[in-house]
Design a protein around this motif. Structure first.
Motif, PDB file in Angstrom:
ATOM      1  N   GLU A   1       0.816  -1.214   0.000  1.00 22.97           N
ATOM      2  CA  GLU A   1       0.000   0.000   0.000  1.00 22.97           C
ATOM      3  C   GLU A   1       0.853   1.268   0.000  1.00 22.97           C
ATOM      4  O   GLU A   1       0.336   2.371  -0.213  1.00 22.97           O
ATOM      5  CB  GLU A   1      -0.935   0.020   1.209  1.00 22.97           C
ATOM      6  CG  GLU A   1      -0.255   0.260   2.532  1.00 22.97           C
ATOM      7  CD  GLU A   1      -1.231   0.247   3.693  1.00 22.97           C
ATOM      8  OE1 GLU A   1      -0.802   0.557   4.815  1.00 22.97           O
ATOM      9  OE2 GLU A   1      -2.403  -0.069   3.472  1.00 22.97           O
ATOM     10  N   GLN A   2       2.161   1.125   0.210  1.00 23.14           N
ATOM     11  CA  GLN A   2       3.055   2.281   0.171  1.00 23.14           C
ATOM     12  C   GLN A   2       3.349   2.721  -1.265  1.00 23.14           C
ATOM     13  O   GLN A   2       3.839   3.822  -1.496  1.00 23.14           O
ATOM     14  CB  GLN A   2       4.376   1.956   0.879  1.00 23.14           C
ATOM     15  CG  GLN A   2       4.220   1.600   2.345  1.00 23.14           C
ATOM     16  CD  GLN A   2       3.572   2.721   3.140  1.00 23.14           C
ATOM     17  OE1 GLN A   2       3.912   3.880   2.976  1.00 23.14           O
ATOM     18  NE2 GLN A   2       2.635   2.362   3.997  1.00 23.14           N
ATOM     19  N   ALA A   3       3.042   1.836  -2.221  1.00 18.15           N
ATOM     20  CA  ALA A   3       3.319   2.157  -3.620  1.00 18.15           C
ATOM     21  C   ALA A   3       2.174   2.958  -4.231  1.00 18.15           C
ATOM     22  O   ALA A   3       1.000   2.702  -3.960  1.00 18.15           O
ATOM     23  CB  ALA A   3       3.529   0.872  -4.420  1.00 18.15           C
ATOM     24  N   CYS A   4       2.539   3.953  -5.029  1.00 22.87           N
ATOM     25  CA  CYS A   4       1.569   4.697  -5.837  1.00 22.87           C
ATOM     26  C   CYS A   4       0.502   5.397  -5.007  1.00 22.87           C
ATOM     27  O   CYS A   4      -0.679   5.366  -5.355  1.00 22.87           O
ATOM     28  CB  CYS A   4       0.911   3.782  -6.853  1.00 22.87           C
ATOM     29  SG  CYS A   4       2.099   2.923  -7.903  1.00 22.87           S
ATOM     30  N   VAL A   5       0.887   6.002  -3.910  1.00 27.37           N
ATOM     31  CA  VAL A   5      -0.057   6.788  -3.113  1.00 27.37           C
ATOM     32  C   VAL A   5       0.550   8.172  -2.884  1.00 27.37           C
ATOM     33  O   VAL A   5       1.766   8.360  -2.956  1.00 27.37           O
ATOM     34  CB  VAL A   5      -0.359   6.121  -1.751  1.00 27.37           C
ATOM     35  CG1 VAL A   5      -1.069   4.809  -1.934  1.00 27.37           C
ATOM     36  CG2 VAL A   5       0.911   5.937  -0.937  1.00 27.37           C
ATOM     37  N   VAL A   6      -0.321   9.138  -2.628  1.00 28.26           N
ATOM     38  CA  VAL A   6       0.128  10.491  -2.326  1.00 28.26           C
ATOM     39  C   VAL A   6       0.560  10.537  -0.867  1.00 28.26           C
ATOM     40  O   VAL A   6      -0.215  10.200   0.028  1.00 28.26           O
ATOM     41  CB  VAL A   6      -0.998  11.513  -2.574  1.00 28.26           C
ATOM     42  CG1 VAL A   6      -0.534  12.920  -2.201  1.00 28.26           C
ATOM     43  CG2 VAL A   6      -1.417  11.477  -4.040  1.00 28.26           C
ATOM     44  N   GLN A   7       1.802  10.931  -0.616  1.00 25.24           N
ATOM     45  CA  GLN A   7       2.339  10.955   0.726  1.00 25.24           C
ATOM     46  C   GLN A   7       3.025  12.293   1.005  1.00 25.24           C
ATOM     47  O   GLN A   7       3.448  12.986   0.083  1.00 25.24           O
ATOM     48  CB  GLN A   7       3.351   9.821   0.932  1.00 25.24           C
ATOM     49  CG  GLN A   7       2.778   8.430   0.702  1.00 25.24           C
ATOM     50  CD  GLN A   7       3.806   7.371   1.002  1.00 25.24           C
ATOM     51  OE1 GLN A   7       4.158   7.137   2.151  1.00 25.24           O
ATOM     52  NE2 GLN A   7       4.303   6.710  -0.028  1.00 25.24           N
ATOM     53  N   LYS A   8       3.118  12.629   2.274  1.00 24.43           N
ATOM     54  CA  LYS A   8       3.812  13.840   2.690  1.00 24.43           C
ATOM     55  C   LYS A   8       5.253  13.470   2.995  1.00 24.43           C
ATOM     56  O   LYS A   8       5.529  12.673   3.880  1.00 24.43           O
ATOM     57  CB  LYS A   8       3.145  14.445   3.920  1.00 24.43           C
ATOM     58  CG  LYS A   8       3.773  15.762   4.362  1.00 24.43           C
ATOM     59  CD  LYS A   8       3.020  16.354   5.537  1.00 24.43           C
ATOM     60  CE  LYS A   8       3.642  17.668   5.973  1.00 24.43           C
ATOM     61  NZ  LYS A   8       2.917  18.256   7.136  1.00 24.43           N
ATOM     62  N   CYS A   9       6.187  14.042   2.250  1.00 24.46           N
ATOM     63  CA  CYS A   9       7.599  13.705   2.394  1.00 24.46           C
ATOM     64  C   CYS A   9       8.370  14.855   3.029  1.00 24.46           C
ATOM     65  O   CYS A   9       8.043  16.023   2.844  1.00 24.46           O
ATOM     66  CB  CYS A   9       8.205  13.362   1.037  1.00 24.46           C
ATOM     67  SG  CYS A   9       7.364  11.993   0.181  1.00 24.46           S
ATOM     68  N   LYS A  10       9.410  14.509   3.771  1.00 26.72           N
ATOM     69  CA  LYS A  10      10.245  15.518   4.414  1.00 26.72           C
ATOM     70  C   LYS A  10      11.152  16.170   3.370  1.00 26.72           C
ATOM     71  O   LYS A  10      11.792  15.488   2.577  1.00 26.72           O
ATOM     72  CB  LYS A  10      11.086  14.884   5.519  1.00 26.72           C
ATOM     73  CG  LYS A  10      10.277  14.417   6.724  1.00 26.72           C
ATOM     74  CD  LYS A  10      11.187  13.917   7.836  1.00 26.72           C
ATOM     75  CE  LYS A  10      10.376  13.505   9.056  1.00 26.72           C
ATOM     76  NZ  LYS A  10      11.257  13.022  10.152  1.00 26.72           N
ATOM     77  N   VAL A  11      11.165  17.487   3.402  1.00 31.00           N
ATOM     78  CA  VAL A  11      11.980  18.227   2.450  1.00 31.00           C
ATOM     79  C   VAL A  11      12.715  19.354   3.170  1.00 31.00           C
ATOM     80  O   VAL A  11      12.363  19.726   4.298  1.00 31.00           O
ATOM     81  CB  VAL A  11      11.123  18.818   1.305  1.00 31.00           C
ATOM     82  CG1 VAL A  11      10.455  17.718   0.504  1.00 31.00           C
ATOM     83  CG2 VAL A  11      10.078  19.779   1.867  1.00 31.00           C
ATOM     84  N   SER A  12      13.718  19.870   2.530  1.00 28.42           N
ATOM     85  CA  SER A  12      14.423  21.054   3.010  1.00 28.42           C
ATOM     86  C   SER A  12      14.570  22.008   1.832  1.00 28.42           C
ATOM     87  O   SER A  12      14.412  21.612   0.669  1.00 28.42           O
ATOM     88  CB  SER A  12      15.806  20.680   3.574  1.00 28.42           C
ATOM     89  OG  SER A  12      16.592  20.047   2.580  1.00 28.42           O
ATOM     90  N   VAL A  13      14.841  23.253   2.135  1.00 23.24           N
ATOM     91  CA  VAL A  13      14.967  24.268   1.080  1.00 23.24           C
ATOM     92  C   VAL A  13      16.356  24.875   1.133  1.00 23.24           C
ATOM     93  O   VAL A  13      16.812  25.311   2.189  1.00 23.24           O
ATOM     94  CB  VAL A  13      13.899  25.357   1.239  1.00 23.24           C
ATOM     95  CG1 VAL A  13      14.077  26.425   0.172  1.00 23.24           C
ATOM     96  CG2 VAL A  13      12.499  24.757   1.156  1.00 23.24           C
ATOM     97  N   LYS A  14      17.030  24.865  -0.018  1.00 20.35           N
ATOM     98  CA  LYS A  14      18.359  25.452  -0.129  1.00 20.35           C
ATOM     99  C   LYS A  14      18.417  26.257  -1.418  1.00 20.35           C
ATOM    100  O   LYS A  14      18.149  25.735  -2.492  1.00 20.35           O
ATOM    101  CB  LYS A  14      19.432  24.351  -0.127  1.00 20.35           C
ATOM    102  CG  LYS A  14      20.852  24.898  -0.115  1.00 20.35           C
ATOM    103  CD  LYS A  14      21.864  23.757  -0.036  1.00 20.35           C
ATOM    104  CE  LYS A  14      23.280  24.291   0.016  1.00 20.35           C
ATOM    105  NZ  LYS A  14      24.276  23.193   0.096  1.00 20.35           N
ATOM    106  N   ASN A  15      18.751  27.540  -1.268  1.00 27.19           N
ATOM    107  CA  ASN A  15      18.790  28.445  -2.421  1.00 27.19           C
ATOM    108  C   ASN A  15      17.471  28.423  -3.183  1.00 27.19           C
ATOM    109  O   ASN A  15      17.429  28.371  -4.422  1.00 27.19           O
ATOM    110  CB  ASN A  15      19.955  28.069  -3.362  1.00 27.19           C
ATOM    111  CG  ASN A  15      21.312  28.223  -2.707  1.00 27.19           C
ATOM    112  OD1 ASN A  15      21.501  29.089  -1.855  1.00 27.19           O
ATOM    113  ND2 ASN A  15      22.252  27.364  -3.070  1.00 27.19           N
ATOM    114  N   HIS A  16      16.384  28.438  -2.407  1.00 23.20           N
ATOM    115  CA  HIS A  16      15.027  28.472  -2.962  1.00 23.20           C
ATOM    116  C   HIS A  16      14.676  27.206  -3.741  1.00 23.20           C
ATOM    117  O   HIS A  16      13.739  27.197  -4.535  1.00 23.20           O
ATOM    118  CB  HIS A  16      14.815  29.702  -3.850  1.00 23.20           C
ATOM    119  CG  HIS A  16      15.145  30.998  -3.181  1.00 23.20           C
ATOM    120  ND1 HIS A  16      14.563  31.390  -2.004  1.00 23.20           N
ATOM    121  CD2 HIS A  16      16.009  31.987  -3.523  1.00 23.20           C
ATOM    122  CE1 HIS A  16      15.046  32.575  -1.642  1.00 23.20           C
ATOM    123  NE2 HIS A  16      15.925  32.953  -2.547  1.00 23.20           N
TER     124      HIS A  16
END
Length: 296
Positions: free
Chosen positions: A265-280
């Motif tokens: 069920e982890q495949a092909c679903v919309v998930q919230k992923c951790k991200v960071s921002v560097k130089n916009h």
């Protein structure tokens, strides 16, 4: 009841007052207009004798406060030092829109909450919200409680802001860009937003390519997959925490195992992923196994 005429009403909540004007006897006060502002009226406390007594004039708010969250569109983090102005739609006797009226002028810098959320009171359904913060593009959007609130007793709005591009902002009134020639960059950024339970069918529909991949992985892609599965009644054995195939039959029955279902069920679903921002730029973070650091 005409403004400025003797007309006393007693306004009270059926349940409990949450904010707004005080409960009790009210008079309809006439407010003259001028060449820039039309005349209007407001409810005031009956026989109020001083300005302090009139500080909580208006209609009592019987519903809980409406919450506004202002977030960075890339990082989903709460934004500080953001000015938010809320207007309510004013309608005539025929429920036709007349104008926007100021409800609250707020700032996340003054929010006492950890998530920097803001609260305001209003009984109307339609709002206009503007949000401004240095370094970000100004946001101006309409919100409808009847559409965007799960319940009227737990109404929350989310406003996302994106960092301003060096090329300038797109002007909504004419769909044009007026950049500075010295810093102009042809860069565009689109921000898409969904509620927790979006009504768009294409979001919930499963990608057919995902279905095919799972079908092939479990050998259920043949024309006789159902018949081959029935023949494989005893063709499975336990190996460690999972299962293995003794034959080339369809292994659809493996989905009876909870661990198999949780994995697939982890495949092909919309998930919230951790991200960071560097130089916009948005940078995704990955786990040791190479998969994105996400949660459903």
């Amino acid at each position: 009841c005409l403004a400025g005429q003797p007309c006393q009403c007693n306004l009270r909540c059926k349940t409990e007052r949450k904010g707004g004007g005080l409960e009790g006897p009210k008079d309809c006060e006439f407010i003259a207009g001028n060449e820039n502002t039309s005349a209007t009226a407001r409810w005031v406390d009956h026989k109020a004798l001083n300005r302090r007594a009139r500080s909580e004039n208006g209609v009592p708010q019987c519903l809980p406060a409406i919450t506004v969250h202002v977030l960075d569109a890339s990082t989903h983090e709460a934004l500080d030092d953001c000015n938010v102005i809320v207007y309510a739609a004013y309608t005539d006797a025929h429920n036709k829109f007349v104008s926007w009226r100021l409800v609250s002028n707020l700032s996340t810098a003054n929010s006492p909450k950890n998530d920097k959320s803001l609260e305001f009171f209003s009984e109307t359904n339609l709002f206009l919200v503007t949000a401004e913060k240095a370094g970000y593009s100004k946001v101006r959007k309409q919100m409808d409680k009847r559409v965007q609130c799960k319940t009227l007793t737990n109404c929350k709005f989310r406003v996302t802001m994106t960092r301003a591009l060096r090329g300038g902002d797109l002007h909504a009134d004419g769909c044009y860009v007026a950049p500075d020639p010295k810093t102009m960059e042809w860069t565009m950024r689109a921000v898409l937003e969904w509620d927790a339970q979006p009504p768009d069918l294409d979001i919930w529909a499963r990608n057919y390519g995902c279905y095919e991949d799972v079908e092939k992985a479990y050998r259920c892609d043949g024309k006789n997959a159902r018949r081959m599965e029935e023949k494989d009644e005893g063709g499975l054995s336990i190996l460690g925490m999972g299962r293995r195939r003794k034959s080339a039959y369809c292994l659809r029955r493996l989905f009876r195992d909870e661990k198999t279902r949780e994995k697939e069920e982890q495949a092909c679903v919309v998930q919230k992923c951790k991200v960071s921002v560097k130089n916009h730029k948005t940078i995704h973070t990955y786990k040791k196994n190479g998969f994105p650091n996400c949660k459903g």
